[in-house]
Every structure is written in C-alpha cells, then in structure tokens.
Motif scaffolding. Structure first.
Motif, PDB file in Angstrom:
ATOM      1  N   ASP A 170       0.803  -1.223  -0.052  1.00  0.00           N
ATOM      2  CA  ASP A 170       0.171  -0.046  -0.231  1.00  0.00           C
ATOM      3  C   ASP A 170       0.796   1.168  -0.119  1.00  0.00           C
ATOM      4  O   ASP A 170       2.172   1.130   0.344  1.00  0.00           O
ATOM      5  N   SER A 222       0.910   4.485   1.993  1.00  0.00           N
ATOM      6  CA  SER A 222       0.441   5.255   3.039  1.00  0.00           C
ATOM      7  C   SER A 222       1.111   6.862   3.132  1.00  0.00           C
ATOM      8  O   SER A 222       2.188   6.944   3.430  1.00  0.00           O
ATOM      9  N   ALA A 278       5.941   4.124   6.130  1.00  0.00           N
ATOM     10  CA  ALA A 278       5.536   2.607   6.285  1.00  0.00           C
ATOM     11  C   ALA A 278       5.160   2.195   4.859  1.00  0.00           C
ATOM     12  O   ALA A 278       5.191   3.076   3.911  1.00  0.00           O
ATOM     13  N   SER A 279       5.240   0.918   4.653  1.00  0.00           N
ATOM     14  CA  SER A 279       5.085   0.533   3.190  1.00  0.00           C
ATOM     15  C   SER A 279       5.957   0.957   2.090  1.00  0.00           C
ATOM     16  O   SER A 279       6.970   1.326   2.334  1.00  0.00           O
ATOM     17  N   LEU A 334      -3.676   5.215   1.269  1.00  0.00           N
ATOM     18  CA  LEU A 334      -4.166   5.544   2.861  1.00  0.00           C
ATOM     19  C   LEU A 334      -3.671   6.712   2.998  1.00  0.00           C
ATOM     20  O   LEU A 334      -2.742   7.426   2.647  1.00  0.00           O
ATOM     21  N   VAL A 353       2.896  -9.494   6.632  1.00  0.00           N
ATOM     22  CA  VAL A 353       2.506  -8.416   7.515  1.00  0.00           C
ATOM     23  C   VAL A 353       1.074  -8.671   8.359  1.00  0.00           C
ATOM     24  O   VAL A 353       0.170  -8.771   7.633  1.00  0.00           O
ATOM     25  N   TYR A 366      -2.624  -6.278  13.682  1.00  0.00           N
ATOM     26  CA  TYR A 366      -2.901  -4.910  13.431  1.00  0.00           C
ATOM     27  C   TYR A 366      -4.225  -4.478  13.060  1.00  0.00           C
ATOM     28  O   TYR A 366      -5.350  -5.664  12.741  1.00  0.00           O
ATOM     29  N   ASP A 396       8.880  -3.137   7.391  1.00  0.00           N
ATOM     30  CA  ASP A 396       8.953  -3.045   6.005  1.00  0.00           C
ATOM     31  C   ASP A 396      10.558  -2.791   5.649  1.00  0.00           C
ATOM     32  O   ASP A 396      11.007  -3.103   4.458  1.00  0.00           O
TER      33      ASP A 396
HETATM   34  O1  PXL Z   1       4.268  -1.619   8.180  1.00  0.00           O
HETATM   35  C1  PXL Z   1       3.252  -2.497   7.955  1.00  0.00           C
HETATM   36  C2  PXL Z   1       2.306  -1.750   7.607  1.00  0.00           C
HETATM   37  C3  PXL Z   1       1.902  -1.543   6.096  1.00  0.00           C
HETATM   38  N1  PXL Z   1       0.756  -1.019   5.539  1.00  0.00           N
HETATM   39  C4  PXL Z   1      -0.198  -0.391   6.402  1.00  0.00           C
HETATM   40  C5  PXL Z   1       0.063  -0.485   7.884  1.00  0.00           C
HETATM   41  C6  PXL Z   1       1.166  -1.271   8.313  1.00  0.00           C
HETATM   42  C7  PXL Z   1       1.291  -1.415   9.810  1.00  0.00           C
HETATM   43  O2  PXL Z   1       0.678  -0.860  10.794  1.00  0.00           O
HETATM   44  O3  PXL Z   1      -0.975   0.093   8.805  1.00  0.00           O
HETATM   45  C8  PXL Z   1      -1.372   0.276   5.967  1.00  0.00           C
END
Ligand code: PXL
Length: 292
Positions: A13, A15, A20-21, A44, A113, A121, A224
C-alpha cells in the motif's frame, strides 16, 4: 537487452503519512540500486499503526487491470515482493501474479504483515490470516516477526521462546514452501533485553542468528525497512547471513537515530537521516551460525 539494474515488483500500500510500506520500501531499494515497480494495493492517508480515522482507497478492483498492462508489456522482474495486504482478494491477486510472472533465478519475498507484539494490526481478521497462510506457500523467502510466525503456525504468542524450539518452527514454516524463513523480534532472552533475528535456509540446512540490542521503543514501518534491506542485499548477491546483518544494523541505526529525539513514534523512523548508510560497506559483522 536485460537491464543492468535489478528490478523488483513491489505489491504494497501507499500510506501518505507515517513512513511505512511503499514510502519506506521505494527509497531503501532505490538507494541499494534496485529499480522498484510499485503495484499499489491501496492508498491511505496514514498507515494504521497509531492513527485513528485514517482514509483508505482500496485499489483491489484495479490491480488485475494494471497487471494486464504489465503482461502486455512483457515485463520481467528479478524479484516479486509483497507486504501488507488488506483483503482476501488482494491475497489472491498476489498469488496469481506470482504464478504468472515467475521466472528462473527470481526472488519471491512475501512479508506476511499481520501484527506485532502478540496482537494483530487493526484491519487484520481471521480470514486474512488464513489467506496469508496460503500465500506464504508461494514464496521463496518469508520474513515474519515472532507474532506473525505464531499466527502462521497457529501457536499461542508467548514472551519467550528457546532457540531450539524456534528452529523447529522455522523448519515447519519452510515445509509450507519457502526455502528461506527469517523470523524477527524473536524473544530469546527477554531478561537481558535483547531479541534476535533467526533464519533457516533449507538449501544448505543452516540456521543463522543475529542479536539485536533492545531499544525501548516500537516504530511502525521498521518491518518494511528490514525486509527491504534483506531483499536489496540478496539481489546484490550477498549471502543470507550478510543480508540479515545488513538489515539488523540498518534498522537499529534508524531506530537509534530517531530515539534520541522526542518525536511521535507513529511517524516512524527518521529514514532520511540514515538512508545513505545503505551505500556503505559493512564494517562489522555479528552473525552466528546456530549449530546447537
Ligand atoms: O508497516 C506495515 C504496514 C503497512 N501498511 C499499513 C499498515 C502497516 C502497519 O501498521 O498499517 C497500511
């Protein structure tokens, strides 16, 4: 002509805020000299670790059409790399992509994950955990943290495990399909405030351990970062234990670079401050062969 730069398809994703990701994966792999081709699973506003009311645009219904375009372009990838997946449909799409784009000498890394510190999560449901159990069968390398290893094997989470027992878990996970299983955040010595990364390579039946000093802070996105450095390192031709060492050292450095400031943990580690270290050679190596 084959590109001199290794190419990885990254199914994760995007974000917008929180490191992250894809916002972690792309800079890390690019810095390591790997071309990243993202296939975003969702967009996101923030990641889900510590933010409420985040907005999520699910791209599942567009992913097959994007893959169709890649198929028509006859793209080839040296690695296929997936991480956080938000629905059973996405898990199915990744499974199809792996089957279709498979080729010789390719690395297929599935980072399952699902959760951390014993808890799933927010959006993780039992159905997704079952889907992830199916998907890891298609991978060559998997990188569960200890919590995710418990979910994959349907074991109770505990705050301590003996190395000998974990070795058995890694063999069981490898029996599902992957030839390399890397477990992170393994609580081998909770009293001594350290955790370990322990890995198994079925090809040579060897186990490796890298100790991590305990830092009293959890930052989202570090899983990640870890999996991305492992992938980049393996694509550069490093051995498994060197890849583990590089990943542990990079993530520790990133956490320490951040921990000295009193910043909100949910914003992730100060990646921008440490990225250039990925270009430097390793100056110390701490891995151990686990032969006991
Ligand atoms: O880091 C892993 C991850 C990836 N993507 C989304 C996350 C998380 C961990 O919380 O919320 C949307």
């Amino acid at each position: 002509m084959k590109s001199p730069v290794p190419r990885a398809a990254a199914i994760h994703d995007l974000s917008g805020f929180g490191r992250a990701s894809l916002t972690v994966i792309i800079p890390i792999l690019s810095t390591m000299g790997i071309q990243v081709c993202p296939l975003p699973t969702a967009v996101l506003s923030t990641h889900t670790g510590g933010f409420e009311d985040y907005r999520l645009l699910d791209l599942s219904s567009h992913m097959r059409s994007m893959i169709d375009h890649w198929r028509k372009l006859e793209l080839g990838f040296d690695a296929l790399y997936s991480g956080f997946l938000g629905s059973s449909e996405q898990i199915e799409i990744v499974s199809e992509l792996i089957a279709e784009f498979a080729r010789e000498q390719q690395l297929v890394l599935v980072d399952p994950v699902m959760g951390d510190e014993g808890k799933p999560y927010g959006p993780m449901r039992a159905e997704l955990i079952r889907g992830m159990r199916r998907l890891v069968r298609k991978a060559m390398v998997i990188t569960p943290n200890f919590t995710e290893a418990c979910f994959l094997l349907d074991r109770e989470y505990s705050s301590r495990i003996e190395v000998a027992e974990l070795k058995d878990w890694l063999i069981r996970l490898s029996d599902l399909g992957p030839s390399i299983v890397i477990a992170t955040s393994v609580p081998v010595n909770p009293g001594e405030r350290t955790s370990a990364v322990i890995a198994y390579n079925r090809e040579d039946e060897r186990f490796w351990k890298v100790d991590c000093t305990y830092i009293p802070a959890y930052y989202p996105g570090t899983g990640d970062a870890f999996a991305s450095v492992v992938l980049g390192s393996l694509l550069q031709g490093d051995s498994l234990p060197i890849a583990l060492d590089r990943a542990v050292q990079f993530v520790s450095l990133a956490i320490k670079a951040s921990f000295g400031y009193d910043l909100p943990r949910r914003e992730g580690v100060l990646l921008e401050r440490v990225l250039s270290n990925l270009k430097a050679p390793l100056t110390s190596v701490t891995y151990e062969l686990v032969d006991w």
